[in-house]
Enzyme design. Structure first.
Site, PDB file in Angstrom:
ATOM      1  N   ASN A  45       0.920  -1.012  -0.161  1.00 41.30           N
ATOM      2  CA  ASN A  45      -0.176  -0.271  -0.185  1.00 41.30           C
ATOM      3  C   ASN A  45       0.599   0.848  -0.097  1.00 41.30           C
ATOM      4  O   ASN A  45       1.045   2.100  -0.754  1.00 41.30           O
ATOM      5  CB  ASN A  45      -1.391   0.158   0.962  1.00 41.30           C
ATOM      6  CG  ASN A  45      -2.037  -1.665   1.021  1.00 41.30           C
ATOM      7  OD1 ASN A  45      -2.118  -1.799   0.250  1.00 41.30           O
ATOM      8  ND2 ASN A  45      -2.863  -1.517   2.489  1.00 41.30           N
ATOM      9  N   HIS A  72     -17.353  36.560 -30.951  1.00 40.89           N
ATOM     10  CA  HIS A  72     -18.605  36.010 -31.301  1.00 40.89           C
ATOM     11  C   HIS A  72     -18.454  35.569 -32.787  1.00 40.89           C
ATOM     12  O   HIS A  72     -19.185  35.478 -33.395  1.00 40.89           O
ATOM     13  CB  HIS A  72     -20.145  37.290 -31.290  1.00 40.89           C
ATOM     14  CG  HIS A  72     -20.375  37.882 -30.037  1.00 40.89           C
ATOM     15  ND1 HIS A  72     -20.641  37.950 -29.116  1.00 40.89           N
ATOM     16  CD2 HIS A  72     -19.589  39.317 -30.056  1.00 40.89           C
ATOM     17  CE1 HIS A  72     -20.508  38.554 -27.984  1.00 40.89           C
ATOM     18  NE2 HIS A  72     -19.765  39.245 -28.355  1.00 40.89           N
ATOM     19  N   SER A  80      -8.076  12.284 -48.903  1.00 35.98           N
ATOM     20  CA  SER A  80      -9.196  11.831 -48.260  1.00 35.98           C
ATOM     21  C   SER A  80      -9.033  10.360 -49.775  1.00 35.98           C
ATOM     22  O   SER A  80      -8.730  10.896 -51.133  1.00 35.98           O
ATOM     23  CB  SER A  80     -10.548  12.822 -49.054  1.00 35.98           C
ATOM     24  OG  SER A  80     -11.716  12.051 -49.523  1.00 35.98           O
ATOM     25  N   LYS A  93      -8.481  17.318 -51.433  1.00 34.69           N
ATOM     26  CA  LYS A  93      -8.701  17.230 -49.945  1.00 34.69           C
ATOM     27  C   LYS A  93      -7.309  17.410 -49.785  1.00 34.69           C
ATOM     28  O   LYS A  93      -6.571  16.423 -50.240  1.00 34.69           O
ATOM     29  CB  LYS A  93      -9.509  16.151 -49.409  1.00 34.69           C
ATOM     30  CG  LYS A  93     -11.055  16.597 -49.328  1.00 34.69           C
ATOM     31  CD  LYS A  93     -11.766  17.744 -48.984  1.00 34.69           C
ATOM     32  CE  LYS A  93     -11.941  17.449 -47.263  1.00 34.69           C
ATOM     33  NZ  LYS A  93     -13.162  17.771 -47.076  1.00 34.69           N
ATOM     34  N   GLU A 131      -7.037  17.824 -35.400  1.00 29.05           N
ATOM     35  CA  GLU A 131      -8.841  17.685 -35.361  1.00 29.05           C
ATOM     36  C   GLU A 131      -8.618  16.266 -33.810  1.00 29.05           C
ATOM     37  O   GLU A 131      -9.665  16.272 -32.897  1.00 29.05           O
ATOM     38  CB  GLU A 131      -9.164  16.792 -36.335  1.00 29.05           C
ATOM     39  CG  GLU A 131      -9.621  18.102 -37.481  1.00 29.05           C
ATOM     40  CD  GLU A 131     -10.409  17.419 -38.964  1.00 29.05           C
ATOM     41  OE1 GLU A 131     -11.552  16.475 -38.630  1.00 29.05           O
ATOM     42  OE2 GLU A 131      -9.758  17.118 -39.332  1.00 29.05           O
TER      43      GLU A 131
END
Ligand code: ARG
Length: 465
Positions: free
Chosen positions: A118, A164, A285, A291, A298
């Site tokens: 422990n 924003h 891709s 792409k 990500e």
């Protein structure tokens, strides 16, 4: 008990156990599959413990020398990948101890005097985590250096600052990057602070109540480079606050990485086109030949979720436990290990990726010119000519409306047009309405003026060494 018996866990505990564990229970309760990564800390802790036992006359000099030699040999075996980890021996601690006895005989059986698994496991995790924190701090510093260099290079590059996600005011791209440096600098402080509480020694608490042997705990703490001994044995064996604190600090690092990732992803999309990431960090891709996807940011954004999950897991693990040690605590390791692995990989990959970041100042400039980004500057200009700010705000709102109707930026209105909103407007207004004028005007501590950005770059360089 014979060495063979120690290798058979169902009999290792005592004569009390009359039936063997099923394979499922063995697999369910064992931690050796993952806690073997603690082996260096386990051996370092055992060496320090044995040295102290000998110094206190609890262990003979001869047994101490034998244990030292045996543990050295075991370290070499593990290092070379020749160590046979046994599920039957449950965890890293019992595996190493059993192997020691197998190699050196009776002296090996004396190592566990005055100790329990422990306090041993709590010591091991702390020692291991201390080393990882030091490595992570180095990686955080390296990432900051990359960002600071990029900020210095691009102190004068203008980017639309958003609130924003709407164009608000022009800001320096360098200033924007330095915002992340501030976050990572706070992360470093937090880790350094958490390290102090990681670096305390539970050993000597034994199972939960302390031990009847005359241990010199301070000596072990010194040997292991720990700052203090834990002062309550019950707390020492059951506390995992240090792991939670580290996980919270790690979560904030990942949170910052995730916010940066979100921006990199946006900036790289065709609609922004502000940056390019090096090809080595993107993928194509399988169907769309055109792409180039920002997979690394990500994934980092995604992996932030698992680190947050580990933090919540650890907090939940602890919330219902009575004192002192409970087997639940074995569940602290996998989340902690995965947090460390994820963090280290992410920091390394981000430093490399950002070093190769390329910036497209023309696209940033064009985007800044789309949103009347210097409208506040016109209001401030009128205030300096004596108009109260609220009135100036209203005047500029009318000018913005007209410019929007004509499909041009505020700065593209003629002087005659501008004068129709307020007669105090003169030809010098165009310096104020220019992006550079707006940027340079914010020459306040912490502001976006390139002069301030360069001063901050110098400060960070001095700090990071
Ligand atoms: N493998 C255990 C853990 O990680 C070691 C401590 C076991 N102690 C015990 N009393 N069963 O927590």
């Amino acid at each position: 008990m014979s060495d063979n018996q120690l290798a058979n866990k169902s009999q290792a505990w005592s004569a009390l156990f009359s039936e063997p564990m099923s394979d499922l229970v063995k697999r369910y309760t064992a931690s050796v599959g993952f806690d073997q990564r603690l082996w260096r800390a386990d051996i370092a802790g055992s060496l320090a413990h044995a040295e102290m036992l000998a110094a206190q006359g609890i262990l003979s000099a001869e047994d101490h020398a034998t244990i030292q030699r045996g543990l050295g040999e075991i370290a070499a075996e593990i290092e070379a990948g020749r160590f046979d980890w046994k599920l039957d021996l449950e965890d890293v601690h019992l595996n190493i101890e059993a192997r020691l006895t197998e190699r050196v005989g009776i002296a090996g059986k004396r190592l566990h005097t005055g100790r329990s698994r422990n306090d041993q496991v709590a010591t091991d995790v702390r020692l291991w985590l201390r080393g990882e924190i030091d490595e992570i701090s180095g990686l955080l510093a390296a990432l900051q250096r990359v960002l600071v260099d990029k900020a210095g290079e691009h102190a004068g590059v203008i980017l639309p600052g958003f609130t924003h996600l709407q164009v608000a005011q022009p800001v320096s791209f360098g200033h924007h990057l330095l915002a992340y440096v501030e976050m990572f600098a706070r992360d470093s402080e937090r880790l350094a602070d958490a390290r102090k509480r990681v670096n305390r020694l539970p050993l000597g608490a034994a199972a939960l109540a302390g031990t009847s042997y005359p241990l010199d705990r301070e000596r072990v703490a010194r040997t292991l480079g720990m700052e203090a001994c834990s002062q309550n044995s019950l707390d020492a064996v059951s506390d995992r606050d240090f792991a939670i604190e580290f996980s919270a600090a790690a979560t904030l690092v990942m949170l910052h990485i995730s916010r940066l990732s979100e921006e990199l992803i946006l900036w790289m999309s065709q609609n922004f086109g502000f940056i390019a990431l090096p090809d080595a960090f993107c993928t194509g891709s399988s169907i769309m030949p055109q792409k180039k996807n920002p997979d690394v940011p990500e994934l980092a954004r995604g992996k932030t979720g698992r680190v947050v999950g580990h933090l919540v897991g650890l907090v939940t693990l602890m919330k219902g436990q009575p004192l002192a040690y409970n087997k639940d605590n074995q569940e602290d390791k996998e989340p902690l290990f995965d947090t460390v692995d994820t963090l280290k990989d992410t920091l390394r990959i981000f430093a490399d990726m950002l070093a190769g970041l390329s910036v497209k100042p023309e696209a940033m400039r064009a985007a800044t010119l789309k949103g009347h980004a210097t409208a506040t500057d016109l209001a401030d200009y009128l205030v300096k000519k004596g108009l109260p700010f609220r009135d100036a705000h209203e005047v500029v709102a009318h000018a913005v409306k007209t410019a929007t109707q004509q499909g041009v930026d505020l700065a593209a209105l003629t002087l005659d047009q501008l004068k129709t909103f307020d007669a105090r407007i003169e030809a010098d207004v165009f310096d104020v309405l220019s992006l550079e004028g707006s940027l340079n005007a914010r020459n306040v501590l912490g502001g976006t003026a390139p002069a301030q950005v360069r001063a901050q770059v110098a400060r960070h360089r001095a700090r990071l060494g």
